[in-house]
Design a protein around this motif. Structure first.
Motif, short mmCIF file in Angstrom:
data_model
loop_
_atom_site.label_atom_id
_atom_site.label_comp_id
_atom_site.label_asym_id
_atom_site.label_seq_id
_atom_site.Cartn_x
_atom_site.Cartn_y
_atom_site.Cartn_z
N GLU A 173 2.07 1.52 -3.34
CA GLU A 173 0.91 1.93 -4.51
C GLU A 173 1.33 3.73 -4.40
OE1 GLU A 173 -2.13 -0.24 -3.63
OE2 GLU A 173 -1.08 -1.75 -4.97
N VAL A 174 0.47 4.73 -2.86
CA VAL A 174 0.27 5.59 -2.80
C VAL A 174 2.02 6.03 -3.02
CG1 VAL A 174 0.52 7.38 -0.60
CG2 VAL A 174 -1.31 5.42 -0.26
N ARG A 193 1.63 -1.14 -0.04
CA ARG A 193 -0.14 0.23 -0.11
C ARG A 193 0.86 1.37 -0.39
NH1 ARG A 193 -4.43 -2.10 4.27
NH2 ARG A 193 -5.30 -2.77 2.97
N ARG A 194 1.89 1.25 0.69
CA ARG A 194 2.84 2.55 0.41
C ARG A 194 3.29 2.12 -0.56
NH1 ARG A 194 4.40 0.84 6.27
NH2 ARG A 194 5.87 -0.82 5.23
N ALA A 230 3.85 5.63 -5.50
CA ALA A 230 3.82 6.04 -7.17
C ALA A 230 2.98 6.83 -7.80
CB ALA A 230 3.89 4.13 -7.52
N ARG A 231 1.39 6.85 -6.21
CA ARG A 231 0.58 7.46 -7.13
C ARG A 231 1.45 9.10 -6.79
NH1 ARG A 231 -3.42 4.26 -5.12
NH2 ARG A 231 -3.34 5.15 -3.03
N ARG A 232 1.40 9.45 -5.78
CA ARG A 232 2.08 10.67 -5.99
C ARG A 232 3.13 11.19 -6.86
NH1 ARG A 232 3.37 9.86 0.95
NH2 ARG A 232 0.95 9.88 1.23
N LEU A 285 3.30 9.98 -9.25
CA LEU A 285 2.47 10.32 -10.86
C LEU A 285 1.55 11.61 -10.79
CD1 LEU A 285 1.99 9.36 -13.59
CD2 LEU A 285 -0.37 8.16 -12.23
N VAL A 286 1.77 12.13 -9.78
CA VAL A 286 1.18 13.87 -9.83
C VAL A 286 1.88 14.56 -9.90
CG1 VAL A 286 0.11 15.19 -7.64
CG2 VAL A 286 -0.94 12.88 -8.35
#
Length: 69
Positions: free
Chosen positions: A36-37, A33-34, A39-41, A43-44
């Motif tokens: 994935e978070v 989960r960490r 990776a999303r950050r 990307l943003v």
């Protein structure tokens, strides 16, 4: 060691192994989960950087299109 004591020991060991496996699985899930978070950050942040670069490019050379004519 009596039979009952041996069975209790085996039961305790089995419980300890199950608990350890459960803890490892929870740690893996939290790490996933960490990741994935993160990776999303990332990307943003990459999208924001691209937008900022486009804006900066427009500010530096706003009449570039006119020069091509």
């Amino acid at each position: 060691m009596s039979y009952v004591e041996e069975q209790l020991l085996r039961e305790r060991l089995a419980t300890a192994h199950r608990d350890a496996a459960r803890i490892r699985a929870a740690r893996v899930l939290r790490a996933r989960r960490r990741a994935e978070v993160a990776a999303r950050r990332a990307l943003v942040l990459a999208v924001r950087a691209d937008r900022a670069a486009e804006l900066a490019e427009d500010l530096v050379a706003p009449d570039r299109g006119l020069l091509a004519v």
